[in-house]
Design a protein around this motif. Structure first.
Motif, PDB file in Angstrom:
ATOM      1  N   ASN A 193     -13.437  -9.597  28.880  1.00  0.00           N
ATOM      2  CA  ASN A 193     -12.957  -8.463  28.107  1.00  0.00           C
ATOM      3  C   ASN A 193     -13.149  -8.803  26.633  1.00  0.00           C
ATOM      4  O   ASN A 193     -13.551  -9.921  26.292  1.00  0.00           O
ATOM      5  N   PRO A 220      -7.943   1.620  27.075  1.00  0.00           N
ATOM      6  CA  PRO A 220      -8.467   0.277  26.805  1.00  0.00           C
ATOM      7  C   PRO A 220      -8.848   0.110  25.334  1.00  0.00           C
ATOM      8  O   PRO A 220      -9.237   1.089  24.677  1.00  0.00           O
ATOM      9  N   THR A 252     -10.559  -4.570  31.565  1.00  0.00           N
ATOM     10  CA  THR A 252      -9.902  -4.159  30.315  1.00  0.00           C
ATOM     11  C   THR A 252      -8.412  -4.516  30.306  1.00  0.00           C
ATOM     12  O   THR A 252      -7.754  -4.373  29.281  1.00  0.00           O
ATOM     13  N   SER A 253      -7.879  -5.004  31.429  1.00  0.00           N
ATOM     14  CA  SER A 253      -6.470  -5.405  31.418  1.00  0.00           C
ATOM     15  C   SER A 253      -6.313  -6.877  31.040  1.00  0.00           C
ATOM     16  O   SER A 253      -5.200  -7.389  30.928  1.00  0.00           O
TER      17      SER A 253
END
Ligand code: HAM
Length: 439
Positions: free
Chosen positions: A170, A228, A259-260
Motif C-alpha cells: 500500500n 482509501p 488499501t487497509s
C-alpha cells in the motif's frame, strides 16, 4: 531443590541446542541473500535512549504506549533507556551518528537479533523475539522499494516457502497526503465510532488510521467503506506507488494492493508492505516494512529517504513447521552435526597426549571445516569407540602405549576400515588426517 524453581521470564524462551539449528539455518539463509543483494551487516546496541523510540515510532503507537521495556534513569540527570522494540530507530540513529549522510549517503544494511516488546505472549508473539531486518538509506527511487520487497519475498522462497504467502502493498503517501486523509477519515468514521470496539474508540482521536487495521470482525466490516488514501493522494506519491508496482511486476512479483494496510509505527511514508502467512490468523504477518523518508531528519540528520523491512523469526518458524520445512537435506549438517575425527586414548598415560593432539589438529584445521572430538570423562576404550561411532566419526586416531613409545599413532578410516601408522613428528599427521577426511 528450590521450591520455587527458576524459569525463563514470561514471553521469552531458551533456544536449546536441539532447536537452535533451525535459527542458525535461517540466519545462514539471511546472510547468503543479503550478500547476494549487496547488503552489509550493522549491529547497533540492544539499548537506546527511550526518547529515540518515542520520537521515531510515535508517542501514540502501541509499542511506545504499552510495550516498551524501559530502564529509568540510574542517576540524576542521566537518561532513561529502553531495550529496543524494533531495529529501524537504532539503525537510523547509527547512520546519523556515523555521519553517513554526508560522506556516503547510500547504504544498504542488514541486522539480525533480539527485540523486546511487552506484549501478551501468544502463538507467534513473544516478549523477546528475533528479527532479520534490512534498511536501505539514501534513495527515494521506486526501484529501491521494489528491490527491498523482492529481497523480502526471496528470503521466504529461500526457506522453501514458495506457496501460501501473500505480499500486501500500500502507500501511506507523504505527510501532507496523510494530514488530508486524516480529516477525511475522521469525518467518515464519526457516525460509526460508537459501534466500534473499545480500542477503535480510543484510537479514533489519537491515531485514526489504526481503525483501518483493527482485526475485530465488526470493525473490519465497518472499515470496508472507508475512502482509501490512494483516492486523495498527491500526484508525486501516486506516481511513486505506480512505479513501485510496475517494477515489482517487471520482477515477476505478484503482490496485492491492500488499501487497509497502515502499519503500526508512525514513521512510514509512501510504500508500506507486509508478507503474510494467512493460516496464522489475526497475527499472520511474517514481515513488515516500508519507506520512512522523514525519519533520518527526525533523528537529527539531513533529510534522507529510506526503506526497510523486518521479518519476525518466531512466526516464520511456526509457518515453516506447518509447511514441513526446511527439507532435511538443507539442514542435516546443522541438525545433527557429526564428528570428522575422534581421538581415542588407550591407556591412562595417553589421555593427556590425546588432548594435545586434538588441540594440534584443531589448530591446523581451524577454518571450521573439520570437527575433532575426544573423551574428556576418563571412559574406557570401548566406550570411546562407541562414542566415535555414535558421532559418525569418519576417522579415528588411536593412541596406545606402543605407538606412544614409537612417537606414532594409528589412523583408522571408518568407511574402508584401513589403518596406517603415522609419525607424530613433523607434518605427517596433518597430511594423513587431511587425506583421510578428503571428500
Ligand atoms: P513490525 O511490523 O513491528 O515492524 O515488526 C516486523 C515483524 O516482526 C512483524 O511482522 C512480526 O512478524 C514480528 N514481530 C513483531 N512483534 C513481535 C512479537 N512480539 N513476537 C514475535 N514477532 C514479532 C518493525 O519492527 C519495523 N522496524 C520494520 C521495518 C524496518 N520497517 C522499516 N524498516
Amino acid at each position: 531443590m528450590a521450591s520455587d524453581p527458576f524459569r525463563a521470564p514470561r514471553g521469552t524462551r531458551d533456544l536449546l541446542p536441539e532447536e537452535s539449528w533451525l535459527q542458525r539455518h535461517i540466519e545462514r539463509v539471511a546472510e547468503r541473500l543479503t550478500a547476494a543483494y549487496a547488503y552489509r551487516e550493522v549491529r547497533p546496541p540492544l539499548l537506546e535512549e527511550t526518547r529515540l523510540f518515542s520520537r521515531s515510532l510515535g508517542e501514540q503507537s502501541d509499542v511506545v504506549e504499552k510495550e516498551m521495556f524501559t530502564i529509568p534513569p540510574r542517576a540524576e540527570g542521566s537518561a532513561s533507556h529502553t531495550l529496543r522494540p524494533e531495529g529501524t530507530a537504532g539503525v537510523v540513529r547509527a547512520y546519523v551518528q556515523g555521519g553517513y549522510a554526508k560522506r556516503a549517503p547510500f547504504q544498504k544494511w542488514f541486522y539480525f537479533g533480539p527485540m523486546f516488546r511487552y506484549e501478551r505472549p501468544q502463538k507467534g508473539r513473544e516478549r523477546q523475539f528475533d528479527q532479520f531486518g534490512v534498511e536501505a538509506l539514501g534513495s527515494d527511487n521506486p526501484l529501491l522499494d521494489a528491490e527491498v520487497i523482492d529481497l523480502a519475498c526471496r528470503f521466504f522462497e529461500a526457506l522453501g516457502m514458495t506457496e501460501g504467502l501473500e505480499v500486501r502493498v500500500n502507500s501511506m503517501g507523504d505527510p501532507e497526503d496523510r494530514a488530508a486523509w486524516r480529516s477525511i477519515l475522521i469525518s467518515h468514521f464519526e457516525g460509526q465510532v460508537a459501534e466500534r470496539c473499545e480500542e477503535c474508540r480510543r484510537r479514533y482521536t489519537r491515531n485514526v488510521f489504526r481503525l483501518l487495521d483493527c482485526k475485530n470482525p465488526r470493525c473490519v466490516e465497518l472499515s470496508a467503506s472507508a475512502p482509501p488514501l490512494l483516492d486523495s493522494m498527491s500526484a508525486p506519491s501516486r506516481l511513486h506507488h505506480e512505479q513501485v508496482l510496475g517494477a515489482l511486476q517487471a520482477l515477476g512479483r505478484k503482490v496485492q494492493v491492500d488499501t487497509s494496510l497502515v502499519r503500526g509505527l508512525d514513521y512510514y511514508t509512501r510504500t508500506v508492505f507486509e508478507v503474510h502467512y494467512p493460516s496464522l490468523g489475526a497475527r499472520s504477518a511474517l514481515c513488515g516494512g516500508g519507506r520512512y523518508d522523514g525519519l533520518v531528519e527526525e533523528v537529527g540528520g539531513p533529510a534522507t529517504p529510506a526503506i526497510g523491512f523486518a521479518v519476525g523469526i518466531t512466526p516464520t518458524l511456526i509457518a515453516l513447521e506447518e509447511l514441513g520445512l526446511p527439507p532435511e537435506a538443507d539442514v542435516a549438517d546443522l541438525k545433527t552435526p557429526g564428528v570428522d575425527l575422534y581421538v581415542v586414548a588407550v591407556g591412562e598415560e595417553e589421555r593427556a597426549q590425546a588432548l594435545q593432539l586434538a588441540s594440534r589438529l584443531r589448530a591446523s584445521f581451524d577454518d571450521g571445516s573439520v570437527t575433532i572430538d575426544l573423551d574428556l570423562r576418563g571412559r574406557s576404550v570401548k566406550a570411546q569407540f562407541k562414542a566415535a561411532d555414535k558421532a559418525r566419526a569418519r576417522a579415528v586416531l588411536i593412541l596406545g602405549p606402543e605407538e606412544r613409545a614409537a612417537g606414532q599413532a594409528v589412523l583408522r578410516e571408518m568407511g574402508s576400515g584401513t589403518e596406517e601408522r603415522v609419525d607424530l613428528d613433523g607434518s605427517a599427521l596433518e597430511e594423513a588426517v587431511a587425506a583421510a577426511l578428503a571428500p
